[in-house]
Design a protein around this motif. Structure first.
Motif, short mmCIF file in Angstrom:
data_model
loop_
_atom_site.label_atom_id
_atom_site.label_comp_id
_atom_site.label_asym_id
_atom_site.label_seq_id
_atom_site.Cartn_x
_atom_site.Cartn_y
_atom_site.Cartn_z
N TYR A 59 0.83 -1.19 0.00
CA TYR A 59 0.00 0.00 0.00
C TYR A 59 0.87 1.26 0.00
N ARG A 62 2.38 1.93 -3.33
CA ARG A 62 1.40 2.51 -4.26
C ARG A 62 1.16 3.98 -3.93
N THR A 63 0.97 4.26 -2.63
CA THR A 63 0.68 5.64 -2.23
C THR A 63 1.82 6.57 -2.60
N ALA A 65 4.14 6.12 -4.81
CA ALA A 65 4.33 6.22 -6.26
C ALA A 65 3.31 7.19 -6.86
N ARG A 66 2.17 7.33 -6.18
CA ARG A 66 1.16 8.26 -6.70
C ARG A 66 1.56 9.71 -6.48
N ALA A 67 2.49 9.95 -5.52
CA ALA A 67 2.94 11.33 -5.27
C ALA A 67 4.44 11.41 -5.47
N PRO A 68 4.89 11.27 -6.73
CA PRO A 68 6.35 11.15 -6.96
C PRO A 68 7.11 12.38 -6.52
N THR A 71 7.49 12.23 -2.77
CA THR A 71 8.38 11.13 -2.41
C THR A 71 9.83 11.51 -2.70
N ARG A 345 0.27 16.34 4.24
CA ARG A 345 -0.26 15.25 3.43
C ARG A 345 -1.40 14.53 4.14
N ARG A 349 -5.03 13.79 2.95
CA ARG A 349 -5.49 12.41 2.81
C ARG A 349 -6.61 12.08 3.77
N GLU A 352 -9.31 9.91 2.36
CA GLU A 352 -8.89 8.54 2.11
C GLU A 352 -8.85 7.75 3.41
N GLU A 373 4.69 3.78 5.91
CA GLU A 373 5.06 4.73 4.86
C GLU A 373 6.29 5.54 5.26
#
Lengths: 850, 120
Positions: A59, A62-63, A65-68, A71, A345, A349, A352, A373
């Motif tokens: 998870y 994925r999370t 990678a969605r906010a490159p 990150t 963040r 989020r 979510e 994370e």
């Protein structure tokens, strides 16, 4: 039953709350033994944790990678923080912490004599012998002294660093040889055959690692020595440069003069004896000897230090600790920056997370998810950080003194362990607060729509920014103070002009050059040929170059009255050729230079430095005055300017220069001029091939060593300081940037959450400057508070560093003002974009969005 | 969910515990301990699931949609309120069937080589 319930706590709490009761029921109906239950839980619980971790990792990946963008920034910030600390730790560990590579190294000590003004003086052989005989605290006590010799082996003549040791030194250190045997007590007797032990490096380099080297003869300074052993590769003593060891031979006469100090004492404490006990014991012995030899040892004392600490000057230690402190500041700033980003963040989020909570994820699961994370980020940052540290390490090696440890600081297992712990702490540090915050909110955001004020969160975020600003002010001020200190040290006039001077060493071996006439012939030939080279203005020889060698100190005896050997009555002794002063541009103030006519059979004369003349003949002409120095009566013929013999930051004794021909055959051979100095009109290094040729023609067996420019020698004197200032300045710049980004982030957040309020104000006719005030008020308040806190902390840091500030006061107003000014500038820069955005808020759009 | 749910083959090969649990809940809804007993009885005591293994498997099977928790409970005098009952889903049944088919095929191939008892 309670036992089984307790065991269930090993499971993840979400799993326990879901199935715990049922598992208890199963346990009851099954009547299994406690042991079986324990085994079952112990084997299953980790697997249950792993199940969750795997999910969370997937998870998290994925999370993230969605906010490159987020990150990448987070990983980079962490990598810089962790990398800085890892690199600094690597050096600190090497220089200050790790134990030396000898068995029970914590029992090894160094022994020194002391005199007023000299905390660490070598031992005389007589005192060495008495300390060794009388002490009750050492298992074994030995001595060593280092010097360079000319070695003639199979290749070209070579100048190598060697150490002369007592027969028991290798026993003291406790390291067995790799091949053959090491020097033993049968070797250091007067008249014993001359033997030598090779370092692993020299064995490989000069003998190609040939095992048949044992028994071979080696020509050292013209005397044959038999190779009896080779030491293992990790063995270095007393420093990395030493490549060969030979035994002392003390004739009875060596024990006569108690003021001929040249032995470094090394000893191993008996088991259970503390350093304090050893000091007490040696001090008692020193006092006893003082009573026994009141004339020679009037002020002599004793010092015992751990070998580990001995090479590390207080300055070097403080330079490193300051660096470590600065690196820690960078990491703390990186952490608060990250915590801030994560808080922002988490807010974004909220929906979510609320959805996940509504779907049945408990608070613990959400915290765990967010924690995972953070850990993924920390781990990536840590890996990149270690890589960066590895790249940065070579820049820090100038902070490392020569220690008896193999190699240089590197990223080894200790450092990796440190980086791993640091990474974990970092992950917890920046991840836990935001995660707990999220866990604590009741996640009603979904129900109440998107109006997320988050007042408390803004408070926490402000506190984090405040910490960033404070720390960056501390770093800025510290860097500023150290930079000013460096500039002050650099501006110290060494008393000579270093630019355009080439230096090198041609140590003439004894007994080949015992005769003064033979040395004179060599110097004259070499110097006259060098003088004739195009581009050379002056050239000369001296015993030891300033800053390359600070010792060679002798007591001074004026007007027949013997003065005691305290600091105020000693001077450095150097033999020179007439060209020396001109080459270094040391000004002649009164009288004349040494000259070619000052031969051995002429009256003994000396040129002294200004401070020498002032000390003994204040307000009078020193010319023609007599003083006794290095055994003989000498008269002053000239006075030259003072120079910094011991480096720019230390006081030096006054200097006495003697004409090179007045060093009699076999006398004071240690002081025979060996450093050649050449002043060139162009790049001095270009002269080297011609100079080599001239020396080679004068004596084909004569090696050339230590080729450096004088400017490099002066630079090397302050290299640790220069490197430290550069690194701390880089840290400060980084901290500054991060704090600026932090302010930018906080304000952007404020503006976006308050956009409706701003819109209403604009709609009600607020002017741009009112809007600006709303936005800037917060950031300027933070900056002011940060500057105040930072100034206070920086002053404390400055006080702690005072001894490396070279006289700059820790409250240096210019530095403080500059740092505060920079901080406000940074605040304004960070606030600029959010403020402009606030001005551009369109009331209609903003209010409609509500 | 716009994602297409995976076919039964995506779950193969099944962990042994999962397959046994599916068989245990195939005939009727069972609670955890009953599953353990059923598996033990079916295998003649050869396989006794530990509580930890059971509930870890059940947790995963719930997430994968192979079983669901049912709200129907037996008569109160037969019930223990701590118990939860599990029922196989159509997907669970399909997966169990697919696994059985997979194993049958394996056995057939093994027999052909004389690896297993029975006729070639």
């Amino acid at each position: 039953m309670w036992f089984y319930r307790a065991l269930l706590h090993l499971y993840p709490s979400s799993f326990r709350s879901e199935y715990g009761e049922e598992m208890c029921a199963v346990f009851e109906s099954r009547h299994s033994s406690l042991l079986a239950a324990a085994f079952e839980v112990l084997s299953n619980a980790p697997a249950a944790h792993w199940d969750i971790l795997r999910q969370d990792l997937r998870y998290a990946a994925r999370t993230l990678a969605r906010a490159p963008g987020f990150t990448a920034v987070a990983i980079l910030v962490l990598a810089l923080g962790i990398g800085a600390n890892t690199a600094v730790f690597s050096v600190t560990d090497y220089v200050l912490i790790r134990s030396l590579p000898f068995p029970s190294a914590d029992r090894l000590v160094r022994l020194w004599e002391t005199l007023p003004g000299y905390r660490e003086m070598e031992l005389s052989p007589a005192n060495y012998r008495d300390w060794k005989r009388m002490n009750t605290v050492f298992e074994e006590m030995g001595a060593i002294t280092t010097f360079a010799v000319n070695m003639i082996g199979e290749g070209p003549p070579e100048r190598i660093n060697t150490a002369v040791v007592t027969g028991n030194l290798f026993t003291v250190l406790g390291v067995p040889p790799l091949l053959g045997r090491s020097i033993s007590s049968s070797d250091d007797r007067d008249g014993a055959p001359l033997t030598a032990v090779l370092s692993y490096g020299l064995w490989q380099r000069a003998f190609g690692g040939d095992a048949g080297v044992l028994g071979r003869k080696l020509d050292l300074n013209g005397t044959p020595h038999v190779v009896i052993g080779v030491m293992p590769p990790q063995f270095h003593f007393p420093d990395q440069e030493t490549e060969l060891w030979t035994p002392f031979e003390f004739p009875e006469s060596a024990y006569e003069d108690r003021n001929n100090n040249y032995l470094d004492g090394v000893a191993r404490l008996r088991r259970g004896v503390s350093l304090e006990q050893a000091r007490a014991d040696i001090n008692v012995i020193a006092a006893q000897l003082r009573r026994q030899y009141p004339k020679e040892l009037e002020h002599a004392g004793a010092a015992v230090n751990f070998l580990r600490d001995d090479e590390i000057t207080d300055q070097r230690r403080l330079l490193l600790l300051a660096l470590a402190g600065a690196a820690l500041c960078v990491l703390l700033i990186a952490c608060s920056n990250l915590a801030n980003l994560l808080l922002a963040r988490a807010l974004a989020r909220q929906k979510e997370l609320a959805v996940r909570a509504a779907l049945g994820a408990g608070r613990e699961r959400l915290i765990r998810q967010l924690g995972t994370e953070s850990m993924v980020l920390a781990l990536a940052g840590g890996l990149l950080g270690v890589l960066l540290a590895g790249l940065a390490l070579p820049l820090l090696t100038k902070l490392v003194p020569s220690l008896p440890i193999s190699g240089m600081p590197s990223i080894d297992f200790r450092v990796l362990g440190f980086a791993a712990i640091l990474t974990a702490l970092t992950g917890i540090g920046f991840g836990v607060v935001p995660a707990l915050r999220v866990g604590r909110t009741d996640l009603t955001g979904l129900r109440e729509g998107s109006r997320s004020g988050g007042g408390r969160k803004a408070g926490l975020r402000s506190a984090l920014i405040l910490a960033e600003v404070t720390l960056s002010v501390v770093l800025l001020i510290s860097a500023g103070l150290l930079l000013r200190a460096l500039l002050r040290v650099q501006s110290v006039d060494p008393g000579f002009r270093s630019e355009g001077v080439l230096t090198l060493e041609t140590a003439l071996p004894m007994p080949k050059y015992d005769a003064t006439a033979r040395r004179t012939a060599f110097y004259r030939r070499v110097l006259s040929e060098i003088q004739a080279l195009p581009g050379v203005s002056d050239a000369g020889y001296i015993s030891f170059l300033p800053m390359a060698m600070g010792g060679g100190i002798w007591p001074v005896d004026v007007d027949g009255k013997t003065l005691d050997r305290s600091e105020n009555h000693s001077a450095s002794l150097r033999y020179i050729t007439p060209g020396f002063f001109a080459t270094l541009k040391i000004p002649l103030q009164v009288g004349r230079n040494v000259s070619e006519t000052d031969a051995g059979d002429r009256p003994m004369v000396a040129v002294v430095s200004e401070s020498f003349a002032r000390r003994y003949w204040p307000g009078q002409s020193p010319l023609g005055r007599h003083f006794k120095f290095a055994f003989l009566d000498r008269s002053v013929v000239g006075v030259v300017g003072d120079i910094h013999v011991r480096g720019l930051e230390r006081n030096s004794e006054p200097q006495v220069y003697l004409p090179y021909q007045q060093q009699h055959d076999g006398d004071l051979v240690f002081y025979s001029p060996k450093h050649l100095v050449i002043r060139a009109s162009g790049n001095p290094r270009l002269l080297l091939p011609a100079v080599r040729r001239i020396i080679q023609q004068a004596d084909p067996e004569q090696p050339i060593a230590d080729v450096r420019t004088l400017a490099e020698i002066v630079q090397a004197d302050i290299a640790p300081r220069t490197v430290q200032v550069r690194v701390i300045a880089a840290f400060a710049a980084l901290a500054f940037l991060l704090a600026g980004l932090g302010i930018h982030g906080l304000l952007s957040f404020t503006v976006s959450t308050r956009s409706s309020e701003i819109a209403v104000r604009i709609a009600l006719g607020a002017q741009p400057r009112n809007i600006l005030r709303i936005v800037l008020q917060d950031s300027l308040l933070l900056a002011t508070a940060g500057v105040i806190l930072g100034v206070a902390l920086a002053y404390a840091a400055g006080r702690a560093m005072q001894s490396i500030l070279a006289g700059i006061t820790p409250g240096d107003a210019a530095t403080f003002l500059a740092a505060a000014g920079l901080c406000f500038l940074m605040t304004l820069a960070g606030s600029l974009a959010p403020a402009l955005r606030a001005l551009r808020v369109d009331p209609i759009t903003a209010i409609r969005a509500e | 969910m716009t994602q297409k749910s995976p076919g039964p083959e995506a779950f193969l090969p099944l962990p042994a515990a999962t397959f046994h649990i599916l068989m245990a809940v195939a005939e009727e809804d069972r609670h955890g301990y009953a599953i353990i007993q059923d598996v033990a009885a079916r295998t003649g005591g050869e396989l006794t699931l530990s509580a930890g293994t059971l509930y870890r498997s059940i947790q995963r099977m719930l997430e994968q949609g192979l079983v669901v928790e049912t709200q129907e409970r037996p008569a109160p005098e037969l019930d223990d309120e701590r118990r939860r009952y599990y029922r196989i889903t159509p997907l669970g049944a399909a997966v169990a069937k697919a696994e059985a088919t997979r194993m049958a095929k394996l056995v057939k191939w093994a027999r052909a080589l004389g690896f297993a008892p029975g006729k070639a």
